[in-house]
Design an enzyme around this catalytic site. Structure first.
Site, PDB file in Angstrom:
ATOM      1  CG  ASP A 115      -4.185   0.882  -2.956  1.00 52.30           C
ATOM      2  OD1 ASP A 115      -5.265   0.738  -3.560  1.00 52.30           O
ATOM      3  OD2 ASP A 115      -3.828   1.963  -2.440  1.00 52.30           O
ATOM      4  NE  ARG A 141       4.116   7.158  -3.806  1.00 55.12           N
ATOM      5  CZ  ARG A 141       3.083   7.508  -3.068  1.00 55.12           C
ATOM      6  NH1 ARG A 141       2.254   6.580  -2.624  1.00 55.12           N
ATOM      7  NH2 ARG A 141       2.866   8.776  -2.752  1.00 55.12           N
ATOM      8  CD  GLU A 147      -0.845   4.005  -9.082  1.00 58.16           C
ATOM      9  OE1 GLU A 147      -1.308   5.158  -8.898  1.00 58.16           O
ATOM     10  OE2 GLU A 147      -0.446   3.289  -8.162  1.00 58.16           O
ATOM     11  CG  HIS A 168      -2.589   4.848  -5.500  1.00 55.01           C
ATOM     12  ND1 HIS A 168      -1.426   5.236  -6.129  1.00 55.01           N
ATOM     13  CD2 HIS A 168      -2.438   5.225  -4.196  1.00 55.01           C
ATOM     14  CE1 HIS A 168      -0.608   5.814  -5.261  1.00 55.01           C
ATOM     15  NE2 HIS A 168      -1.218   5.821  -4.077  1.00 55.01           N
ATOM     16  CB  ILE A 203      -0.957   0.017   1.220  1.00 56.00           C
ATOM     17  CG1 ILE A 203      -0.278  -0.454   2.521  1.00 56.00           C
ATOM     18  CG2 ILE A 203      -2.162  -0.884   0.951  1.00 56.00           C
ATOM     19  CD1 ILE A 203       0.691   0.495   3.105  1.00 56.00           C
TER      20      ILE A 203
END
Length: 327
Positions: A254, A230, A259, A277, A228
């Site tokens: 996440d 990077r 992204e 995320h 959760i």
């Protein structure tokens, strides 16, 4: 004249009146095209920028903002903010470390529980009219390893130890004498001492690729990884390989390298849980984050010290002549 703030973050619109009520003029530019247009059109009058780590603020953008005095980063990470360019201009940089720690910790535990107890597969089976008796491990008594024992890591550790009777170990840049959790000197040692491992460290060069094949192999075929933090902390190719070959039990992610693109290989795996995320997103965390930005901006523009400054590198003008020549 009120200070003008360029807002690059796309998830805080409901709370921007907090800043407007403090007298700041806001320019919203949440998409790449709007960002470029805003800097080109309004660059000369932008006093502050509100961004987050993955969005960053780059050297060419800083150069195009001659009035820029302060950069406020939402969240702890600031990996894509050019700190050297900010230092060279004497620009203050702040972050929001710790504000969303509870939200991120909740999400980390939710992902861990979902993965270990295989909730997505059970849910899908019931929806198909099936009734499988899937036997999965309990969290109680298991060993949790936390990579990065900052505000988020501490919030996760407390939930795991106090709520689920887990044994907690951690790896950090420095040993913490203020906690009773076990310190591991390397990520590999931490993985070896863990049944489940949570990545809670900031991004950036200092943490890039800390989780690689050797760490994943140390975690082992019954181990689970939660990230959760990077994506850059984990070597994605090594993770995909470990998941495909079942050299680790599973992963809950996440965060991703590019992204919102997610590798198809991850999407196709049954031993992976994916979320977009959102660990740090909650009404409470978002409001607290924007309030902290407001306090930092108010302090700065009234000549007071900011609350959460980021240490910047030495400016080029402050370096010895021989170092300047090498730049």
């Amino acid at each position: 004249m009120p200070a003008t703030v360029l807002v690059l973050v796309e998830t805080i619109n409901d709370y921007l009146p907090i800043l407007e009520h403090q007298g700041f003029h806001l320019i919203l530019a949440p998409t790449p095209a709007e960002r470029a247009e805003a800097i080109s059109t309004h660059g000369e009058r932008i006093d502050a920028v509100l961004t987050r780590g993955p969005l960053g603020l780059f050297a060419d953008e800083i150069a195009a903002l001659p009035a820029l005095k302060i950069i406020c980063v939402i969240g702890a990470g600031y990996e894509h903010v050019d700190l050297q360019a900010a230092a060279d201009r004497g620009i203050t940089v702040t972050n929001g470390a710790g504000v969303n720690a509870s939200s991120v910790a909740d999400h980390a535990m939710a992902m861990l529980l979902s993965m270990v107890r295989d909730i997505p597969r059970c849910d899908a089976a019931v929806r198909r009219g099936e009734w499988p008796k899937i036997m999965r491990p309990s969290l109680a008594g298991k060993r949790l390893g936390i990579l990065g024992l900052g505000a988020v890591g501490m919030a996760i550790a407390k939930r795991a130890a106090n709520g689920f009777d887990m044994t907690v170990s951690y790896h950090n840049r420095q040993h913490r004498s203020d906690v009773a959790y076990s310190f591991c000197s390397t990520p590999t040692e931490l993985a070896r001492a863990s049944d489940f491992m949570v990545v809670a460290t900031p991004g950036g060069l200092g943490t890039r690729s800390l989780i690689n094949r050797s760490v994943l192999d140390a975690l082992g075929p019954n181990g689970f990884l939660v990230n959760i933090a990077r994506a850059s902390v984990v070597v994605t190719a090594d993770l995909i390989s470990a998941l495909e070959q079942r050299r680790i039990g599973g992963a809950a992610l996440d965060v991703f390298d590019h992204e919102p693109q997610v590798p198809d290989a991850l999407k196709s795996l049954s031993n992976v849980i994916l979320t977009p995320h959102v660990a740090g997103l909650s009404p409470e965390a978002t409001q607290g984050t924007v309030e902290l930005v407001g306090r930092n901006l108010m302090a700065f523009f009234s000549g007071q010290p900011v609350l959460t400054p980021i240490d910047l590198p030495a400016s080029a003008s402050a370096m010895p002549p021989e170092n300047n020549a090498a730049l």
